[in-house]
Design an enzyme around this catalytic site. Structure first.
Site, mmCIF file in Angstrom:
data_model
loop_
_atom_site.group_PDB
_atom_site.id
_atom_site.type_symbol
_atom_site.label_atom_id
_atom_site.label_comp_id
_atom_site.label_asym_id
_atom_site.label_seq_id
_atom_site.Cartn_x
_atom_site.Cartn_y
_atom_site.Cartn_z
ATOM 1 N N LYS A 15 31.432 -9.772 4.002
ATOM 2 C CA LYS A 15 30.083 -9.632 3.431
ATOM 3 C C LYS A 15 29.319 -8.494 4.091
ATOM 4 O O LYS A 15 28.735 -7.645 3.422
ATOM 5 C CB LYS A 15 29.283 -10.944 3.604
ATOM 6 C CG LYS A 15 29.950 -12.162 3.012
ATOM 7 C CD LYS A 15 29.159 -13.423 3.250
ATOM 8 C CE LYS A 15 28.998 -13.808 4.712
ATOM 9 N NZ LYS A 15 30.245 -14.185 5.409
ATOM 10 N N ARG A 90 22.261 -20.666 3.884
ATOM 11 C CA ARG A 90 23.545 -21.305 4.209
ATOM 12 C C ARG A 90 23.494 -22.809 4.008
ATOM 13 O O ARG A 90 24.524 -23.465 4.159
ATOM 14 C CB ARG A 90 23.894 -21.024 5.672
ATOM 15 C CG ARG A 90 24.837 -19.839 5.886
ATOM 16 C CD ARG A 90 24.887 -19.607 7.379
ATOM 17 N NE ARG A 90 26.046 -18.999 7.910
ATOM 18 C CZ ARG A 90 26.124 -17.722 8.307
ATOM 19 N NH1 ARG A 90 25.137 -16.896 8.089
ATOM 20 N NH2 ARG A 90 27.191 -17.277 8.905
ATOM 21 N N ARG A 129 37.989 -8.344 14.742
ATOM 22 C CA ARG A 129 36.694 -7.695 14.485
ATOM 23 C C ARG A 129 36.089 -7.155 15.777
ATOM 24 O O ARG A 129 36.124 -7.798 16.811
ATOM 25 C CB ARG A 129 35.724 -8.702 13.857
ATOM 26 C CG ARG A 129 34.315 -8.113 13.715
ATOM 27 C CD ARG A 129 33.472 -8.843 12.723
ATOM 28 N NE ARG A 129 33.119 -10.191 13.132
ATOM 29 C CZ ARG A 129 32.390 -11.019 12.371
ATOM 30 N NH1 ARG A 129 31.962 -10.641 11.179
ATOM 31 N NH2 ARG A 129 32.110 -12.229 12.794
ATOM 32 N N ARG A 162 32.699 -10.381 19.498
ATOM 33 C CA ARG A 162 31.734 -11.481 19.520
ATOM 34 C C ARG A 162 32.336 -12.725 20.166
ATOM 35 O O ARG A 162 33.502 -13.036 19.969
ATOM 36 C CB ARG A 162 31.296 -11.815 18.085
ATOM 37 C CG ARG A 162 30.260 -10.855 17.539
ATOM 38 C CD ARG A 162 29.979 -11.038 16.079
ATOM 39 N NE ARG A 162 29.809 -12.417 15.634
ATOM 40 C CZ ARG A 162 29.443 -12.759 14.397
ATOM 41 N NH1 ARG A 162 29.191 -11.826 13.499
ATOM 42 N NH2 ARG A 162 29.320 -14.021 14.061
ATOM 43 N N ARG A 173 33.479 -22.821 12.546
ATOM 44 C CA ARG A 173 32.530 -22.148 11.639
ATOM 45 C C ARG A 173 32.985 -22.315 10.207
ATOM 46 O O ARG A 173 32.175 -22.588 9.314
ATOM 47 C CB ARG A 173 32.422 -20.646 12.000
ATOM 48 C CG ARG A 173 31.705 -20.420 13.319
ATOM 49 C CD ARG A 173 32.074 -19.087 13.936
ATOM 50 N NE ARG A 173 31.566 -17.943 13.199
ATOM 51 C CZ ARG A 173 32.108 -16.724 13.245
ATOM 52 N NH1 ARG A 173 33.180 -16.496 13.980
ATOM 53 N NH2 ARG A 173 31.573 -15.752 12.568
HETATM 54 P P1 ADP Z 1 31.375 -11.214 7.337
HETATM 55 O O1 ADP Z 1 30.111 -10.391 7.346
HETATM 56 O O2 ADP Z 1 31.641 -11.850 5.988
HETATM 57 O O3 ADP Z 1 31.448 -12.211 8.462
HETATM 58 P P2 ADP Z 1 32.666 -8.705 8.127
HETATM 59 O O4 ADP Z 1 32.145 -7.737 7.118
HETATM 60 O O5 ADP Z 1 32.091 -8.635 9.502
HETATM 61 O O6 ADP Z 1 32.596 -10.225 7.545
HETATM 62 O O7 ADP Z 1 34.272 -8.506 8.182
HETATM 63 C C1 ADP Z 1 35.084 -9.285 9.083
HETATM 64 C C2 ADP Z 1 36.212 -8.397 9.636
HETATM 65 O O8 ADP Z 1 37.116 -8.073 8.596
HETATM 66 C C3 ADP Z 1 35.733 -7.064 10.210
HETATM 67 O O9 ADP Z 1 36.526 -6.751 11.322
HETATM 68 C C4 ADP Z 1 35.961 -6.063 9.080
HETATM 69 O O10 ADP Z 1 36.214 -4.752 9.554
HETATM 70 C C5 ADP Z 1 37.186 -6.654 8.386
HETATM 71 N N1 ADP Z 1 37.178 -6.482 6.934
HETATM 72 C C6 ADP Z 1 36.124 -6.504 6.085
HETATM 73 N N2 ADP Z 1 36.530 -6.359 4.806
HETATM 74 C C7 ADP Z 1 37.900 -6.254 4.859
HETATM 75 C C8 ADP Z 1 38.925 -6.091 3.862
HETATM 76 N N3 ADP Z 1 38.629 -6.051 2.556
HETATM 77 N N4 ADP Z 1 40.213 -6.039 4.290
HETATM 78 C C9 ADP Z 1 40.515 -6.123 5.610
HETATM 79 N N5 ADP Z 1 39.600 -6.273 6.590
HETATM 80 C C10 ADP Z 1 38.326 -6.336 6.222
HETATM 81 P P1 AMP Z 2 27.076 -14.515 11.184
HETATM 82 O O1 AMP Z 2 26.762 -13.253 11.905
HETATM 83 O O2 AMP Z 2 26.581 -14.519 9.770
HETATM 84 O O3 AMP Z 2 28.541 -14.877 11.280
HETATM 85 O O4 AMP Z 2 26.260 -15.666 11.935
HETATM 86 C C1 AMP Z 2 26.496 -15.934 13.309
HETATM 87 C C2 AMP Z 2 25.928 -17.302 13.663
HETATM 88 O O5 AMP Z 2 24.493 -17.299 13.512
HETATM 89 C C3 AMP Z 2 26.405 -18.457 12.786
HETATM 90 O O6 AMP Z 2 27.664 -18.959 13.231
HETATM 91 C C4 AMP Z 2 25.266 -19.466 12.967
HETATM 92 O O7 AMP Z 2 25.369 -20.129 14.218
HETATM 93 C C5 AMP Z 2 24.033 -18.562 13.022
HETATM 94 N N1 AMP Z 2 23.436 -18.337 11.682
HETATM 95 C C6 AMP Z 2 23.390 -17.170 10.992
HETATM 96 N N2 AMP Z 2 22.761 -17.325 9.836
HETATM 97 C C7 AMP Z 2 22.396 -18.638 9.763
HETATM 98 C C8 AMP Z 2 21.739 -19.430 8.784
HETATM 99 N N3 AMP Z 2 21.318 -18.911 7.612
HETATM 100 N N4 AMP Z 2 21.551 -20.751 9.060
HETATM 101 C C9 AMP Z 2 21.953 -21.281 10.218
HETATM 102 N N5 AMP Z 2 22.611 -20.602 11.179
HETATM 103 C C10 AMP Z 2 22.834 -19.277 10.963
#
Ligand code: ADP
Ligand code: AMP
Length: 222
Positions: A15, A90, A129, A162, A173
């Site tokens: 995302k 969420r 990541r 992270r 998660r």
């Molecule tokens: P989210 O915001 O949904 O948690 P991220 O955008 O941070 O996910 O992506 C999670 C990991 O996967 C990152 O390391 C990113 O570089 C990688 N990634 C994102 N999209 C793709 C894809 N289509 N194919 C492979 N790896 C991807």
């Molecule tokens: P994310 O960066 O989206 O993966 O979020 C990291 C962490 O932040 C999550 O695992 C939750 O602990 C917290 N978090 C982010 N967004 C929300 C939300 N909308 N509601 C509750 N917790 C959240």
């Protein structure tokens, strides 16, 4: 009329990767509640102090704290052309609060795009990541490596892993935040005819093309 969109999907679905691009291309404010919370933790604010341990174990931060944080963010002027929501809402309580806030501004959600992907691929994506300290630019050690090891291409800041991108926390998660909390939120929006599904297991460029197609289709319907 502002364009307000929601990207939903399990942690690691891609995302944030897509949202950063779409928001800058389409002039929308990218609101990522996870990024906002990590900034609060870094700054040691009262919200950050309360959220830190919850985030580290993979649980959701309480709705009242998230809703208050989001409400304040939505009052900033950069949200006027529209918002691209990444990680919010969420829970059902957050979705209902969001509807109320938008209604008060005479706005409404135009579309909810759900990123579909299996747990096994999420573990692969999240374990590799890396994000940058300065602005949360996102990389992957195999799928999207930076030009220089450990350094952000965009701003030169250090890349880090992270705390919650560890296999056991990734599973927590996925189960608590996606399987349990998100299902009713998707149903809520499906009931309003707003949901489109996206195959998020494809490579980045293909996901981008599919997402662009969905968003262009919205423009034509408007
Ligand atoms: P989210 O915001 O949904 O948690 P991220 O955008 O941070 O996910 O992506 C999670 C990991 O996967 C990152 O390391 C990113 O570089 C990688 N990634 C994102 N999209 C793709 C894809 N289509 N194919 C492979 N790896 C991807
Ligand atoms: P994310 O960066 O989206 O993966 O979020 C990291 C962490 O932040 C999550 O695992 C939750 O602990 C917290 N978090 C982010 N967004 C929300 C939300 N909308 N509601 C509750 N917790 C959240």
């Amino acid at each position: 009329m502002p364009l307000d969109l929601i990207l939903m999907g399990p942690p690691g679905a891609g995302k944030g990767t897509q949202a950063a691009r779409i928001a800058s291309e389409r002039g929308l404010a990218h609101i990522a509640t996870g990024d906002m919370l990590r900034a609060a933790v870094r700054d040691g604010t009262p919200l950050g102090q309360e959220a830190e341990a919850i985030m580290a174990r993979g649980d959701l931060v309480p709705d009242d704290l998230i809703i208050a944080m989001f409400r304040e963010r939505l009052s900033a002027p950069d949200t006027e052309p529209g918002v691209l929501l990444d990680g919010f809402p969420r829970t059902s309580a957050q979705a209902e609060a969001l509807d109320g806030m938008l209604e008060g501004l005479d706005r409404h959600i135009a579309s909810v795009i759900v990123f579909e992907i299996e747990l096994e691929e999420l573990v692969r994506r999240l374990s590799g990541r890396r994000v940058c300290r300065a602005s949360e630019h996102v990389y992957h050690v195999d799928f999207h490596p930076p030009k220089a090891d450990g350094v952000c291409d965009e701003d030169g800041s250090e890349l880090y892993q992270r705390d919650d991108d560890q296999p056991d926390v990734i599973r927590t998660r996925f189960q608590k935040q996606w399987v349990e909390a998100a299902a009713p939120v998707i149903e809520y929006y499906r009931g309003h005819g707003l949901v489109s599904n996206l195959d998020a297991a494809q490579p980045r460029e293909q996901v981008a093309a599919e997402l662009d197609g969905l968003l262009d289709g919205l423009g034509q319907r408007a």
